[in-house]
Design an enzyme around this catalytic site. Structure first.
Site, PDB file in Angstrom:
ATOM      1  CE1 TYR A   1       0.761   1.604   4.287  1.00 52.25           C
ATOM      2  CE2 TYR A   1       1.074  -0.769   4.370  1.00 52.25           C
ATOM      3  CZ  TYR A   1       1.267   0.493   4.915  1.00 52.25           C
ATOM      4  OH  TYR A   1       1.988   0.631   6.083  1.00 52.25           O
TER       5      TYR A   1
ATOM      6  CG  PHE B   1       0.245   8.910   5.812  1.00 52.71           C
ATOM      7  CD1 PHE B   1       0.130   7.625   6.336  1.00 52.71           C
ATOM      8  CD2 PHE B   1      -0.825   9.425   5.085  1.00 52.71           C
ATOM      9  CE1 PHE B   1      -1.015   6.869   6.136  1.00 52.71           C
ATOM     10  CE2 PHE B   1      -1.976   8.665   4.885  1.00 52.71           C
ATOM     11  CZ  PHE B   1      -2.069   7.385   5.409  1.00 52.71           C
ATOM     12  CG  ASP B   2       3.315   3.734   6.302  1.00 46.66           C
ATOM     13  OD1 ASP B   2       4.506   3.545   6.019  1.00 46.66           O
ATOM     14  OD2 ASP B   2       2.659   2.944   7.011  1.00 46.66           O
TER      15      ASP B   2
ATOM     16  CB  ILE C   1      -8.229   1.804   9.804  1.00 43.75           C
ATOM     17  CG1 ILE C   1      -7.548   1.731   8.438  1.00 43.75           C
ATOM     18  CG2 ILE C   1      -7.330   2.473  10.830  1.00 43.75           C
ATOM     19  CD1 ILE C   1      -7.069   3.075   7.912  1.00 43.75           C
TER      20      ILE C   1
ATOM     21  CE1 TYR D   1      -4.624   4.617  12.252  1.00 42.03           C
ATOM     22  CE2 TYR D   1      -4.675   5.664  10.086  1.00 42.03           C
ATOM     23  CZ  TYR D   1      -4.247   4.643  10.919  1.00 42.03           C
ATOM     24  OH  TYR D   1      -3.449   3.645  10.415  1.00 42.03           O
TER      25      TYR D   1
ATOM     26  CG  PHE E   1      -4.855   3.751   2.503  1.00 40.32           C
ATOM     27  CD1 PHE E   1      -3.598   3.504   3.030  1.00 40.32           C
ATOM     28  CD2 PHE E   1      -5.814   4.335   3.318  1.00 40.32           C
ATOM     29  CE1 PHE E   1      -3.293   3.827   4.348  1.00 40.32           C
ATOM     30  CE2 PHE E   1      -5.534   4.675   4.635  1.00 40.32           C
ATOM     31  CZ  PHE E   1      -4.256   4.417   5.138  1.00 40.32           C
TER      32      PHE E   1
END
Length: 205
Positions: A113, A123-124, A143, A175, A197
């Site tokens: 991902y 962010f990731d 999540i 979140y 995502f």
């Protein structure tokens, strides 16, 4: 996403190449061939600088090798994808429809991902780490938007292994008001963030 200006590209070039680009700024003449030459020099000559000629040749060879690794660093490139929004508020779009099996609730699966904020900031990314995420789907290990986006339901088709899907998660499926990665008053994912995502469902383990 990495955005490079022409100035930053110049700074990425090796020192030896930049030295070549700055040498010999005096113009050279290139004679054009003409069966009936015009006695006026301006009509049959074009002036270009050595620097421009060197830069054009070198950039054609070097720039692709600079841009390709930087573009791959965050993962697959993200183009336009028309999202369908489910009643839960989860948006989804299949970029590649898989050909394998669907996942079952509680099954251990692997997925790659890239996670982005709405402003496009990554962010990731599991691609950067070189290792997919392993988790049991549908049991709250990730999540809510992920469980729903992979397993399907509420108007969303399940993902097939080998598929790639973009998910847009509202805060309540991500979140929420707490955010994530918060420390010292700053959060990697701010509270009440909508997240994007790009998920690649590799398959079950």
């Amino acid at each position: 996403m990495v955005t490079l200006s022409p100035l930053s590209l110049h700074h990425l070039l090796p020192k030896s190449i930049k030295t070549l680009l700055t040498l010999n700024k005096n113009p050279i003449q290139i004679q054009t061939h003409n069966a009936n030459p015009d006695p006026k020099p301006k009509s049959c000559r074009k002036l270009i600088s050595r620097r421009d000629a060197s830069a054009a040749a070198l950039s054609a060879l070097i720039v692709p090798h600079i841009l390709q690794p930087l573009a791959l660093a965050a993962g697959p490139a993200v183009g336009e994808c028309e999202l369908t929004v489910a009643p839960s508020g989860l948006g989804f779009c299949d970029r590649v429809v898989g050909t394998g099996a669907t996942a079952s609730k509680g099954q251990l699966i692997k997925a790659h991902y890239v996670g982005r904020l709405e402003n496009g900031k990554v962010f990731d990314s599991s691609y950067n780490r070189g290792k997919p995420l392993t988790f049991r789907v549908g049991v709250g290990e990730v999540i809510k938007g992920w469980d729903q986006g992979i397993l399907g339901g509420d108007g969303i088709p399940p993902m097939l292994s080998g598929g790639k899907r973009t998910l847009k998660l509202p805060p309540e499926l991500a979140y929420g008001s707490r955010g994530a990665g918060c420390r010292g008053g700053s959060c990697v994912i701010p509270p009440d963030s909508t997240l994007l995502f790009d998920v690649e469902f590799i398959g079950k383990i």
